[in-house]
Scaffold this motif. Structure first.
Motif, PDB file in Angstrom:
ATOM      1  N   ARG A  72       0.823  -1.202   0.000  1.00 26.61           N
ATOM      2  CA  ARG A  72       0.000   0.000   0.000  1.00 26.61           C
ATOM      3  C   ARG A  72       0.864   1.262   0.000  1.00 26.61           C
ATOM      4  NH1 ARG A  72      -4.101  -2.711   4.435  1.00 26.61           N
ATOM      5  NH2 ARG A  72      -5.300  -3.931   2.916  1.00 26.61           N
ATOM      6  N   SER A  73       1.965   1.231   0.732  1.00 27.08           N
ATOM      7  CA  SER A  73       2.864   2.395   0.730  1.00 27.08           C
ATOM      8  C   SER A  73       3.497   2.587  -0.638  1.00 27.08           C
ATOM      9  CB  SER A  73       3.950   2.217   1.794  1.00 27.08           C
ATOM     10  OG  SER A  73       3.390   2.118   3.087  1.00 27.08           O
ATOM     11  N   SER A  74       3.921   1.489  -1.274  1.00 26.59           N
ATOM     12  CA  SER A  74       4.525   1.579  -2.601  1.00 26.59           C
ATOM     13  C   SER A  74       3.530   2.103  -3.626  1.00 26.59           C
ATOM     14  CB  SER A  74       5.045   0.202  -3.025  1.00 26.59           C
ATOM     15  OG  SER A  74       5.597   0.241  -4.326  1.00 26.59           O
ATOM     16  N   ALA A  76      12.070   7.723  -3.778  1.00 26.08           N
ATOM     17  CA  ALA A  76      11.434   6.731  -2.908  1.00 26.08           C
ATOM     18  C   ALA A  76      11.792   6.978  -1.440  1.00 26.08           C
ATOM     19  CB  ALA A  76      11.854   5.321  -3.332  1.00 26.08           C
ATOM     20  N   HIS A  77      13.059   7.206  -1.153  1.00 28.32           N
ATOM     21  CA  HIS A  77      13.475   7.437   0.236  1.00 28.32           C
ATOM     22  C   HIS A  77      12.910   8.753   0.775  1.00 28.32           C
ATOM     23  CE1 HIS A  77      16.140   4.086   1.208  1.00 28.32           C
ATOM     24  NE2 HIS A  77      16.509   4.091  -0.062  1.00 28.32           N
ATOM     25  N   ARG A  78      12.673   9.705  -0.119  1.00 24.08           N
ATOM     26  CA  ARG A  78      12.059  10.951   0.331  1.00 24.08           C
ATOM     27  C   ARG A  78      10.660  10.703   0.892  1.00 24.08           C
ATOM     28  NH1 ARG A  78      12.372  13.830  -4.295  1.00 24.08           N
ATOM     29  NH2 ARG A  78      14.540  14.347  -3.896  1.00 24.08           N
ATOM     30  N   GLU A  79      10.012   9.630   0.411  1.00 21.25           N
ATOM     31  CA  GLU A  79       8.696   9.246   0.915  1.00 21.25           C
ATOM     32  C   GLU A  79       8.770   8.151   1.967  1.00 21.25           C
ATOM     33  OE1 GLU A  79       6.020  10.889   0.080  1.00 21.25           O
ATOM     34  OE2 GLU A  79       7.192  12.170  -1.265  1.00 21.25           O
ATOM     35  N   GLY A  80       9.987   7.844   2.435  1.00 17.93           N
ATOM     36  CA  GLY A  80      10.151   6.857   3.487  1.00 17.93           C
ATOM     37  C   GLY A  80      10.117   5.421   3.022  1.00 17.93           C
ATOM     38  N   LEU A  81      10.359   5.165   1.722  1.00 11.65           N
ATOM     39  CA  LEU A  81      10.323   3.811   1.169  1.00 11.65           C
ATOM     40  C   LEU A  81      11.724   3.368   0.782  1.00 11.65           C
ATOM     41  CD1 LEU A  81       7.183   4.120  -1.131  1.00 11.65           C
ATOM     42  CD2 LEU A  81       7.352   2.836   0.999  1.00 11.65           C
ATOM     43  N   ALA A  82      12.083   2.131   1.133  1.00  8.48           N
ATOM     44  CA  ALA A  82      13.363   1.547   0.752  1.00  8.48           C
ATOM     45  C   ALA A  82      13.108   0.279  -0.051  1.00  8.48           C
ATOM     46  CB  ALA A  82      14.191   1.225   1.996  1.00  8.48           C
ATOM     47  N   HIS A  83      14.097  -0.141  -0.819  1.00  7.37           N
ATOM     48  CA  HIS A  83      13.958  -1.367  -1.612  1.00  7.37           C
ATOM     49  C   HIS A  83      14.534  -2.564  -0.885  1.00  7.37           C
ATOM     50  CE1 HIS A  83      14.061  -4.219  -4.897  1.00  7.37           C
ATOM     51  NE2 HIS A  83      13.356  -3.380  -5.647  1.00  7.37           N
ATOM     52  N   LEU A  84      15.847  -2.502  -0.554  1.00 12.80           N
ATOM     53  CA  LEU A  84      16.586  -3.518   0.200  1.00 12.80           C
ATOM     54  C   LEU A  84      16.775  -4.825  -0.561  1.00 12.80           C
ATOM     55  CD1 LEU A  84      15.029  -3.059   3.773  1.00 12.80           C
ATOM     56  CD2 LEU A  84      16.931  -1.836   2.707  1.00 12.80           C
ATOM     57  N   ILE A 108      12.187   0.013 -11.807  1.00 13.13           N
ATOM     58  CA  ILE A 108      12.557  -0.820 -10.655  1.00 13.13           C
ATOM     59  C   ILE A 108      11.307  -1.533 -10.166  1.00 13.13           C
ATOM     60  CG2 ILE A 108      13.497  -0.802  -8.321  1.00 13.13           C
ATOM     61  CD1 ILE A 108      14.904   1.840  -9.070  1.00 13.13           C
ATOM     62  N   ARG A 109      11.401  -2.849  -9.970  1.00 14.08           N
ATOM     63  CA  ARG A 109      10.255  -3.589  -9.487  1.00 14.08           C
ATOM     64  C   ARG A 109      10.491  -4.048  -8.049  1.00 14.08           C
ATOM     65  NH1 ARG A 109      11.032  -8.890 -13.308  1.00 14.08           N
ATOM     66  NH2 ARG A 109      12.893  -9.731 -12.324  1.00 14.08           N
ATOM     67  N   GLY A 110       9.391  -4.265  -7.352  1.00 14.81           N
ATOM     68  CA  GLY A 110       9.469  -4.819  -6.002  1.00 14.81           C
ATOM     69  C   GLY A 110       9.836  -3.822  -4.933  1.00 14.81           C
ATOM     70  N   LEU A 111       9.599  -2.509  -5.147  1.00 18.01           N
ATOM     71  CA  LEU A 111       9.928  -1.523  -4.122  1.00 18.01           C
ATOM     72  C   LEU A 111       9.205  -1.870  -2.821  1.00 18.01           C
ATOM     73  CD1 LEU A 111      11.244   1.206  -3.339  1.00 18.01           C
ATOM     74  CD2 LEU A 111       9.118   2.309  -4.082  1.00 18.01           C
ATOM     75  N   ALA A 112       9.954  -2.075  -1.754  1.00 17.48           N
ATOM     76  CA  ALA A 112       9.455  -2.397  -0.409  1.00 17.48           C
ATOM     77  C   ALA A 112       8.821  -3.788  -0.335  1.00 17.48           C
ATOM     78  CB  ALA A 112       8.466  -1.339   0.079  1.00 17.48           C
ATOM     79  N   VAL A 113       8.133  -4.222  -1.402  1.00 16.42           N
ATOM     80  CA  VAL A 113       7.394  -5.484  -1.360  1.00 16.42           C
ATOM     81  C   VAL A 113       8.338  -6.684  -1.382  1.00 16.42           C
ATOM     82  CG1 VAL A 113       5.692  -6.912  -2.569  1.00 16.42           C
ATOM     83  CG2 VAL A 113       5.387  -4.426  -2.434  1.00 16.42           C
TER      84      VAL A 113
END
Length: 576
Positions: free
Chosen positions: A119-121, A183-191, A208-213
């Motif tokens: 949902r965040s992504s 993405a990080h500006r919105e608090g989301l990381a990939h990892l 880029i696929r799979g951000l956060a998920v």
């Protein structure tokens, strides 16, 4: 009671990028190459022993090809089964498009975090990321629906063919670092930013696929997410330059570095590597113990890496290679076979030509010859006189025309100076109805880099900016040349083809125009345009302000979505 969230389409669906092209039949939805990823996962990636015990006790829902979720998503092919979840290629029968689906049991220990990450992504709505379309908890299962890009090419497949050219590697690190900064500006990381998580389109744009998920599905977390993603981008750049994975272990079809030598810079691994990009990769990987060249500071966040890329001299694409011309072949005439019959061995004898008839020797014949000669001479003289008279008339007309070498007074005009690129002092969004469209991205349209662009949000239902009242006059970009200039040529690179565009100019005395009525001078006619708009003017226009005016947007490849934008603006002319 089932809990449901349509997190992307109804909230912020900005997914409408151009269709991506690559090898036919290559599966590129999230999870398509996860079986290869499993071999590269560390113990931390796989979770703790306690979590493994929980996962082993979970009963995975029985799914099969043809099964439908929410009477809408028909499962077609399972591409991954791992840690109690599965990933599928599916079809959205409502919108008639391919999608990808991750499925977990509702009691899976990671189900809550996967839903939250999805949902965040989805709320990010950035077209540089593969978009989450739906995130649902339905009775005994949780599933996440995302874009499926069957024609995109994974970075791992590109690197299998060999290392990248300097320009391609520059575009890779530039686009990835800018996307992850957003993405990080919105608090989301990939990892989990691996070669299998990066896709390239036929136009050279990366997604880029799979951000956060992807990280949530595997239970991965980090105390320093920005640093982790920065190191991952550095590893991808290293691999792009060398076709080697910057660690001792092999991964993603790439050989690792030799054991015991440490992490040596890319330009020492392979000859001909761009020195600046080699240093940039080491600055991103310095966080993991590498030594940067020339004692430069390490890049610890995607934003720092993006700024370091921006400070580099721009790397231009290589010149296109042209096929060599075919070898020059001499003709038989040039070889002299007509003058020397039988010169070549085995050549057929020349045909016998009958002798010409005897000339007319009689008195009548002589009179006829003189008559014909006189007629030819007369015809040649008449033709020469007509040609000379026409040339004289043209010269007199040219001499009488003002501005063509001589004025009415007989004085020579000054030579018109050649058009030169004009400096664009500033640019702003054209927003006569109120708030502007993405005003913070306007500088990308005048930064000299066509890879960056001012892009509109996704509008639904109508190509005229969603038929919104505040967009009844469209939108676009106003260019400020700083002072009145003689504009003789304008060139605009559009974000995508199919937009309805016109180029207008304000009067030279106009100050800070903001409405259509303040741009009375027309440079181009209103109409649908291709990817590039180029217009040399027959007569220069004196103005300070130009308006690239967009009235309708093209489809973003979804059933009822529209999006457009401007990639680059260039103006030529001279001083007023």
């Amino acid at each position: 009671m089932a809990e449901r969230s349509t997190a992307a389409v109804d909230v912020a669906d900005n997914s409408g990028d151009d269709p991506l092209t690559a090898k036919a039949g290559k599966a590129t939805a999230d999870g398509a190459a996860e079986a290869d990823d499993t071999a590269e996962m560390s113990a931390e990636d796989m979770g703790s022993a306690h979590e493994k015990s929980e996962l082993s006790s979970i009963k995975t829902p029985e799914m099969h090809s043809g099964h439908k979720l929410a009477h809408r998503y028909r499962l077609e092919e399972c591409v991954t089964r791992l840690d109690g979840f599965s990933s599928w290629r599916a079809v959205d029968e409502k919108l008639r498009r391919a999608v990808g689906v991750h499925i977990l049991p509702a009691d899976h220990p990671r189900a809550r975090s996967v839903l939250a990450a999805a949902r965040s992504s989805a709320l990010l709505g950035d077209p540089r990321f593969v978009q989450v379309l739906d995130a649902v908890e339905d009775d005994d299962i949780v599933y996440v629906v995302h874009e499926w890009l069957p024609d995109a090419t994974e970075l791992s497949a590109l690197l299998a063919a060999g290392p990248m050219e300097a320009h391609d590697a520059y575009q890779l690190v530039s686009q990835l670092s800018q996307a992850m900064t957003a993405a990080h500006r919105e608090g989301l990381a990939h990892l989990r930013l691996t070669p299998n998580a990066v896709l390239r389109s036929s136009t050279g744009q990366y997604r880029i696929r799979g951000l956060a998920v992807n990280a949530a599905l595997r239970g991965i977390s980090s105390d320093r997410p920005q640093r982790s993603d920065t190191e991952a981008i550095g590893a991808l750049l290293y691999a792009a330059l060398t076709q080697r994975w910057p660690y001792e272990s092999d991964a993603y079809g790439l050989s690792g570095l030799p054991k015991g030598v440490g992490r040596i810079p890319p330009d020492q691994v392979r000859a001909g590597v761009h020195r600046g990009l080699s240093e940039l990769a080491m600055r991103a990987l310095v966080n993991d113990g590498a030594t940067a060249s020339r004692q430069e500071q390490p890049c610890t966040t995607p934003d720092e890496l993006a700024k370091a890329v921006g400070e580099m001299p721009r790397i231009r694409p290589p010149e296109p290679a042209f096929a060599p011309l075919p070898e020059y072949q001499r003709t038989t005439y040039q070889q002299g076979t007509y003058s020397r019959p039988g010169a070549r061995p085995g050549a057929a004898p020349a045909p016998q030509v009958p002798p010409p008839p005897a000339p007319l020797e009689s008195r009548t014949g002589k009179v006829l010859k003189w008559t014909v000669a006189a007629l030819l001479i007369a015809a040649l003289g008449l033709g020469s006189w007509q040609i000379a008279a026409k040339m004289l008339d043209q010269k007199e007309a040219t001499d009488r025309t003002p501005g063509n070498g001589q004025t009415d007074g007989g004085k020579q005009d000054d030579k018109q100076p050649a058009a030169e690129p004009l400096r664009i002092n500033a640019a702003s969004v054209f927003a006569p109805g109120g708030s502007g469209v993405e005003p913070e991205d306007v500088p990308k349209a005048i930064d000299g880099d066509p890879a960056t662009a001012w892009i509109t949000p996704r509008y639904v239902g109508y190509p005229n900016f969603g038929n919104l009242p505040e967009r009844r006059d469209g939108s676009g970009i106003i260019v400020d040349l700083g002072s009145p200039k003689k504009v003789s040529e304008i060139s605009v690179e559009m974000y995508r083809a199919g937009q309805t565009v016109e180029v207008l100019a304000a009067d030279k005395d106009t100050a800070d125009p903001s409405s259509l009525s303040e741009f009375p001078q027309r440079i181009t006619e209103l109409g649908k345009v291709d990817q590039r708009v180029a217009k040399p003017l027959d007569k220069p226009v004196t103005t300070r302000y130009l308006l690239i005016h967009i009235t309708e947007l093209p489809s973003d490849s979804s059933p009822d979505g529209y999006r457009g934008g401007i990639a680059e603006i260039a103006v030529k002319g001279g001083a007023s």
